[in-house]
Design a protein around this motif. Structure first.
Motif, PDB file in Angstrom:
ATOM      1  N   PHE A   1     -32.170 -29.954  -1.555  1.00 20.65           N
ATOM      2  CA  PHE A   1     -33.396 -29.245  -1.929  1.00 20.65           C
ATOM      3  C   PHE A   1     -33.867 -29.760  -3.277  1.00 20.65           C
ATOM      4  O   PHE A   1     -33.096 -29.797  -4.234  1.00 20.65           O
ATOM      5  CB  PHE A   1     -33.149 -27.733  -2.002  1.00 20.65           C
TER       6      PHE A   1
ATOM      7  N   GLU B   1     -37.335 -33.232   5.582  1.00 19.34           N
ATOM      8  CA  GLU B   1     -37.702 -32.418   6.730  1.00 19.34           C
ATOM      9  C   GLU B   1     -38.963 -31.637   6.413  1.00 19.34           C
ATOM     10  O   GLU B   1     -39.255 -31.337   5.271  1.00 19.34           O
ATOM     11  CB  GLU B   1     -36.564 -31.464   7.094  1.00 19.34           C
ATOM     12  N   LYS B   2     -39.679 -31.303   7.446  1.00 24.25           N
ATOM     13  CA  LYS B   2     -40.880 -30.483   7.366  1.00 24.25           C
ATOM     14  C   LYS B   2     -42.062 -31.250   6.791  1.00 24.25           C
ATOM     15  O   LYS B   2     -42.363 -32.338   7.206  1.00 24.25           O
ATOM     16  CB  LYS B   2     -40.610 -29.185   6.601  1.00 24.25           C
TER      17      LYS B   2
ATOM     18  N   LYS C   1     -33.798 -31.702   2.775  1.00 24.37           N
ATOM     19  CA  LYS C   1     -34.380 -30.778   3.746  1.00 24.37           C
ATOM     20  C   LYS C   1     -35.739 -30.281   3.284  1.00 24.37           C
ATOM     21  O   LYS C   1     -36.609 -29.974   4.068  1.00 24.37           O
ATOM     22  CB  LYS C   1     -33.435 -29.596   3.978  1.00 24.37           C
ATOM     23  N   GLN C   2     -35.912 -30.218   1.956  1.00 13.79           N
ATOM     24  CA  GLN C   2     -37.164 -29.677   1.441  1.00 13.79           C
ATOM     25  C   GLN C   2     -37.507 -30.301   0.088  1.00 13.79           C
ATOM     26  O   GLN C   2     -36.643 -30.462  -0.764  1.00 13.79           O
ATOM     27  CB  GLN C   2     -37.035 -28.160   1.295  1.00 13.79           C
TER      28      GLN C   2
ATOM     29  N   LYS D   1     -40.415 -29.832  -2.947  1.00 12.14           N
ATOM     30  CA  LYS D   1     -41.527 -29.030  -3.474  1.00 12.14           C
ATOM     31  C   LYS D   1     -41.881 -29.485  -4.888  1.00 12.14           C
ATOM     32  O   LYS D   1     -41.053 -30.069  -5.585  1.00 12.14           O
ATOM     33  CB  LYS D   1     -41.148 -27.549  -3.515  1.00 12.14           C
TER      34      LYS D   1
END
Length: 193
Positions: free
Chosen positions: A100, A146-147, A122-123, A125
């Motif tokens: 993260f 991911e995403k 996974k992320q 931001k």
């Protein structure tokens, strides 16, 4: 440490004496299988591409007395865009096993290969009021984000191969985006739907 100094080597860890006077690590200097590295206090330059092909580099220790680089929240190395300035404004490197990531709002540049081959992400931001302006060459090359990714509005340039072969399916540019240039092959081979 000059370019190619450890090429074709099986070395997995590089450390230095506490009084080391080494000042620069050149591009392509590190061995492919390196897993841990110590950045001593006198290092003032990590040449663009210094961490190219370091897909196993998960542990970096920066000497607390280094004035040019520092560890930030134990999950990224930050630096200065100009050595003489006092503030840290570049994201230099993240361990390849990071899951993260929150990019601090004071970061203006994500350096070349900072997240390359990061297969665990996974992320990703960005903090509110991000000052990010530049995503450098191969910054997220072959990473597994991911995403989705939302590019901050202050970004003006996404360089060559920045997200090439990255595994994410959705990217968003805000309505007030200042983006001017998307470099050649920036999203080549990615999974954008």
């Amino acid at each position: 440490i000059l370019e190619g100094a450890f090429s074709d080597s099986q070395i997995t860890s590089i450390g230095f004496a506490s009084d080391s006077k080494i000042q620069k690590i050149c591009k392509y200097a590190l061995p492919e299988y390196i897993r841990s590295l110590i950045i001593p206090s006198h290092v003032k330059e990590l040449e663009e591409g210094w961490c190219t092909c370091t897909q196993y580099l998960n542990k970096i220790y920066v000497s607390p007395s280094n004035r040019y680089f520092k560890s930030y929240e134990n999950n990224m190395i930050i630096g200065k865009s100009k050595p003489e300035q006092t503030n840290f404004d570049t994201l230099v490197f993240c361990p390849r096993d990071i899951e993260f990531v929150v990019i601090p709002n004071f970061i203006k540049k994500i350096c070349k290969c900072a997240f390359s081959y990061s297969k665990q992400i996974k992320q990703l931001k960005f903090e509110k009021d991000s000052k990010l302006q530049l995503i450098d060459e191969e910054a997220f090359f072959a990473s597994s984000i991911e995403k989705k990714i939302r590019i901050p509005s202050q970004v003006t340039k996404i360089e060559y191969n920045s997200f090439a072969y990255a595994f994410f399916s959705w990217i968003e540019f805000p309505n007030d985006s200042k983006l001017q240039i998307i470099g050649k092959y920036a999203f080549s081979g990615s999974d954008i739907e």
